[in-house]
Design a protein around this motif. Structure first.
Motif, PDB file in Angstrom:
ATOM      1  N   ALA A 184       0.821  -1.211   0.000  1.00 28.95           N
ATOM      2  CA  ALA A 184       0.000   0.000   0.000  1.00 28.95           C
ATOM      3  C   ALA A 184       0.857   1.264   0.000  1.00 28.95           C
ATOM      4  O   ALA A 184       0.629   2.183  -0.797  1.00 28.95           O
ATOM      5  N   VAL A 185       1.850   1.352   0.886  1.00 25.37           N
ATOM      6  CA  VAL A 185       2.669   2.561   0.995  1.00 25.37           C
ATOM      7  C   VAL A 185       3.475   2.786  -0.271  1.00 25.37           C
ATOM      8  O   VAL A 185       3.502   3.889  -0.840  1.00 25.37           O
ATOM      9  N   GLY A 186       4.147   1.743  -0.747  1.00 20.69           N
ATOM     10  CA  GLY A 186       4.959   1.887  -1.941  1.00 20.69           C
ATOM     11  C   GLY A 186       4.144   2.266  -3.158  1.00 20.69           C
ATOM     12  O   GLY A 186       4.532   3.153  -3.935  1.00 20.69           O
ATOM     13  N   ALA A 187       2.991   1.635  -3.331  1.00 28.78           N
ATOM     14  CA  ALA A 187       2.137   1.924  -4.474  1.00 28.78           C
ATOM     15  C   ALA A 187       1.617   3.357  -4.430  1.00 28.78           C
ATOM     16  O   ALA A 187       1.646   4.083  -5.434  1.00 28.78           O
ATOM     17  N   ILE A 204       9.677  -1.449  -7.337  1.00 35.86           N
ATOM     18  CA  ILE A 204      10.274  -2.787  -7.262  1.00 35.86           C
ATOM     19  C   ILE A 204       9.578  -3.589  -6.172  1.00 35.86           C
ATOM     20  O   ILE A 204       9.512  -3.160  -5.017  1.00 35.86           O
ATOM     21  N   GLU A 205       9.055  -4.759  -6.539  1.00 37.99           N
ATOM     22  CA  GLU A 205       8.394  -5.645  -5.579  1.00 37.99           C
ATOM     23  C   GLU A 205       9.020  -7.033  -5.691  1.00 37.99           C
ATOM     24  O   GLU A 205       9.123  -7.592  -6.788  1.00 37.99           O
ATOM     25  N   SER A 206       9.426  -7.595  -4.560  1.00 33.69           N
ATOM     26  CA  SER A 206      10.119  -8.883  -4.587  1.00 33.69           C
ATOM     27  C   SER A 206       9.187 -10.043  -4.913  1.00 33.69           C
ATOM     28  O   SER A 206       9.628 -11.064  -5.464  1.00 33.69           O
ATOM     29  N   GLN A 207       7.918  -9.931  -4.586  1.00 31.79           N
ATOM     30  CA  GLN A 207       6.989 -10.999  -4.924  1.00 31.79           C
ATOM     31  C   GLN A 207       6.513 -10.850  -6.372  1.00 31.79           C
ATOM     32  O   GLN A 207       6.879  -9.912  -7.069  1.00 31.79           O
ATOM     33  N   ASP A 208       5.656 -11.771  -6.804  1.00 35.91           N
ATOM     34  CA  ASP A 208       5.337 -11.837  -8.228  1.00 35.91           C
ATOM     35  C   ASP A 208       4.272 -10.845  -8.674  1.00 35.91           C
ATOM     36  O   ASP A 208       3.928 -10.787  -9.858  1.00 35.91           O
ATOM     37  N   GLY A 213      -0.836  -9.318  -0.978  1.00 36.03           N
ATOM     38  CA  GLY A 213      -1.801  -9.847  -0.019  1.00 36.03           C
ATOM     39  C   GLY A 213      -3.234  -9.850  -0.521  1.00 36.03           C
ATOM     40  O   GLY A 213      -4.116 -10.452   0.105  1.00 36.03           O
ATOM     41  N   GLU A 214      -3.478  -9.200  -1.654  1.00 38.88           N
ATOM     42  CA  GLU A 214      -4.827  -9.137  -2.213  1.00 38.88           C
ATOM     43  C   GLU A 214      -4.987 -10.150  -3.347  1.00 38.88           C
ATOM     44  O   GLU A 214      -4.055 -10.851  -3.711  1.00 38.88           O
ATOM     45  N   ALA A 215      -6.193 -10.220  -3.898  1.00 39.05           N
ATOM     46  CA  ALA A 215      -6.461 -11.119  -5.011  1.00 39.05           C
ATOM     47  C   ALA A 215      -5.528 -10.803  -6.177  1.00 39.05           C
ATOM     48  O   ALA A 215      -5.135  -9.646  -6.387  1.00 39.05           O
ATOM     49  N   ALA A 216      -5.172 -11.827  -6.960  1.00 41.55           N
ATOM     50  CA  ALA A 216      -4.196 -11.661  -8.041  1.00 41.55           C
ATOM     51  C   ALA A 216      -4.631 -10.599  -9.046  1.00 41.55           C
ATOM     52  O   ALA A 216      -3.791  -9.879  -9.599  1.00 41.55           O
ATOM     53  N   VAL A 217      -5.941 -10.479  -9.293  1.00 40.40           N
ATOM     54  CA  VAL A 217      -6.432  -9.515 -10.265  1.00 40.40           C
ATOM     55  C   VAL A 217      -6.085  -8.082  -9.865  1.00 40.40           C
ATOM     56  O   VAL A 217      -5.923  -7.205 -10.719  1.00 40.40           O
ATOM     57  N   GLY A 361     -12.490  -8.569   4.326  1.00 38.35           N
ATOM     58  CA  GLY A 361     -12.609  -9.994   4.566  1.00 38.35           C
ATOM     59  C   GLY A 361     -11.577 -10.806   3.825  1.00 38.35           C
ATOM     60  O   GLY A 361     -10.432 -10.387   3.629  1.00 38.35           O
ATOM     61  N   LEU A 362     -11.987 -11.986   3.353  1.00 34.79           N
ATOM     62  CA  LEU A 362     -11.076 -12.960   2.780  1.00 34.79           C
ATOM     63  C   LEU A 362     -11.021 -12.876   1.255  1.00 34.79           C
ATOM     64  O   LEU A 362     -12.011 -12.540   0.613  1.00 34.79           O
ATOM     65  N   THR A 363      -9.872 -13.189   0.692  1.00 34.27           N
ATOM     66  CA  THR A 363      -9.798 -13.470  -0.734  1.00 34.27           C
ATOM     67  C   THR A 363     -10.230 -14.925  -0.928  1.00 34.27           C
ATOM     68  O   THR A 363     -10.309 -15.707   0.037  1.00 34.27           O
TER      69      THR A 363
END
Length: 462
Positions: A184-187, A204-208, A213-217, A361-363
């Motif tokens: 959130a902060v970086g974006a 730059i984000e180390s994950q894909d 933490g949110e849904a892939a979309v 809530g949940l993804t």
């Protein structure tokens, strides 16, 4: 002699203010201790100044999507005016108004550095070096929040990068910028400074994906939008070393490439502000999150006198959820029947980028990981009349995660302009466990974007 109170609150951010005000309103003699500014991170270095930095670009992008309005656009954003507005929303880093509110709420205030020294006992070193001893008859509440984490990357600390505080309070627009962290902060900071005039921004984000933490979309939609606005997005990539020389920062990536920029923002996470609280005096580990139960009571301390609310307990690092915890903890301290649970089942979050991202809530993935049998129902954000009224080219995504066994919503995600305004309806549905058959009769007004609710109900088969 120790000054005796019924409740001592350590930390005067929004969370600490809330718990102190609520227990004082319930008749308990209360004191709040804060070493910096009353109002805390959200008021001066996070929520308020960051949204002020984002707003000019958001308004411009909304106008560009609106036929008739886009013709009125000319010239560039007035950066000086935008920064003055930022300063005003941060109260010019003056907390006198917040201190006055505490006093009006019947809360005593002590400015200084607080340390636990024994059970229910707190010492405070005031700015002039004098010490005050406080003792709580009923409860001590720790609400010291969190601070930006600085990863152990070669040369990073020596390069003096911007943390989240420096990123929201900078006095000028950097010519170029590297942002480490796609949360959130970086974006938000990547977009804010890009729209305010940074000519080259690399995120730059180390994950894909962004916002992992949110849904892939969500990550895909945000990456496309950022690319369209000229932000270079690199996922699955790490910074391995940093150096500042000749007025620039150089960041070496794990593939050997070196990026350069005027400034670098580190936004790779938070850590609890518990380093200097004297936790060791009561058998706890300094620098760690304080584990709490559903009463917000610290589980590793006997006798039930120590509470931890907000970021410091690690349950949910959002201001609004911390304030919710504060209300719950206050009610427990006051002896009311209260049980904290919404921060685990209906946690709300909004990222104020363009498109705006809102989720509660949940993804679908996290729901399945919890063993729930769920079905996702999706609808394009822009495929309703209310979105068309906002302008041209409105895109985005709406998704409900439905627990098939109980017939209720357990998660929702909205991506699009102003998507955060759709969130509270989903939150009510989740907290209230409203059956879909009942929710079907909640008729959205036309033409509003809320019509997506009707379309998703139809797609579910109602």
């Amino acid at each position: 002699m120790a000054e005796r109170y019924e409740v001592v609150v350590i930390g005067g951010g929004a969370v600490g203010e809330n718990v102190a005000g609520r227990v004082a309103a319930g008749g308990l003699r209360t004191v709040l201790v804060e070493k910096e500014l009353v109002g805390g991170e959200c008021s001066y270095w996070a929520c308020m100044p960051s949204k002020a930095l984002l707003r000019p670009g958001e308004a411009i992008m909304a106008a560009r999507r609106t036929p008739g309005a886009r013709a009125a656009l000319s010239g560039d954003i007035d950066v000086d005016e935008a920064l003055r507005r930022r300063d005003a929303l941060a109260s010019h880093w003056d907390d006198s108004g917040q201190v006055e509110w505490l006093e009006s709420a019947g809360v005593d205030f002590v400015r200084g550095r607080a340390r636990l020294v024994d059970e229910r006992k707190v010492n405070v070193i005031e700015p002039d070096g004098s010490m005050r001893e406080l003792e709580a008859a009923r409860a001590v509440v720790v609400a010291t929040g969190s601070v930006a984490a600085m990863p152990p990357i070669k040369g990073l600390a020596e390069a003096a990068p911007w943390d989240s505080r420096k990123a929201t309070t900078a006095r000028s627009v950097p010519e170029s910028l590297i942002v480490m962290g796609g949360g959130a902060v970086g974006a938000e900071m990547a977009q804010a400074w890009r729209t305010l005039g940074s000519h080259k921004v690399s995120l730059i984000e180390s994950q894909d994906r962004l916002l992992p933490g949110e849904a892939a979309v969500v990550g895909a939609a945000l990456a496309q939008s950022f690319t369209d606005m000229g932000i270079e997005v690199r996922t699955g990539t790490r910074v391995v070393s940093v150096e500042r020389r000749d007025g620039s920062i150089f960041a070496e990536l794990d593939d050997g490439e070196v990026l350069s920029a005027q400034e670098l923002i580190v936004a790779v996470g938070r850590k609890p502000a518990t380093e200097d609280l004297g936790l060791e005096s009561i058998g706890l580990q300094a620098g760690e999150y304080l584990r709490v139960d559903d009463r917000l009571c610290v589980v590793d301390v006997p006798a039930g006198w120590l509470y931890a609310v907000g970021d410091v307990n690690g349950r949910n690092l959002f201001t609004h959820m911390g304030k919710y915890q504060a209300r719950m903890a206050a009610d427990v301290i006051l002896g009311k029947k209260a049980l904290a649970w919404a921060d685990a089942t209906a946690n709300t979050r909004v990222i104020f980028t363009d498109p705006q991202v809102a989720a509660v809530g949940l993804t679908a993935e996290s729901a399945r990981n919890k063993g729930l049998k769920v079905r996702s129902v999706e609808h394009p954000f822009g495929a309703v009349a209310g979105a068309a009224a906002l302008g041209e080219g409105i895109e985005g995504h709406c998704e409900l995660v439905i627990d098939e066994d109980r017939g209720i919503i357990v998660g929702a995600t909205f991506i699009g302009p102003g998507a955060g305004e759709l969130l509270h309806a989903a939150t009510i549905a989740i907290v209230g466990e409203v059956p879909l058959e009942r929710l079907w009769h909640a008729v959205p007004a036309f033409p509003t974007v809320s019509e997506v609710w009707l379309r998703m109900m139809e797609k579910y088969g109602l």
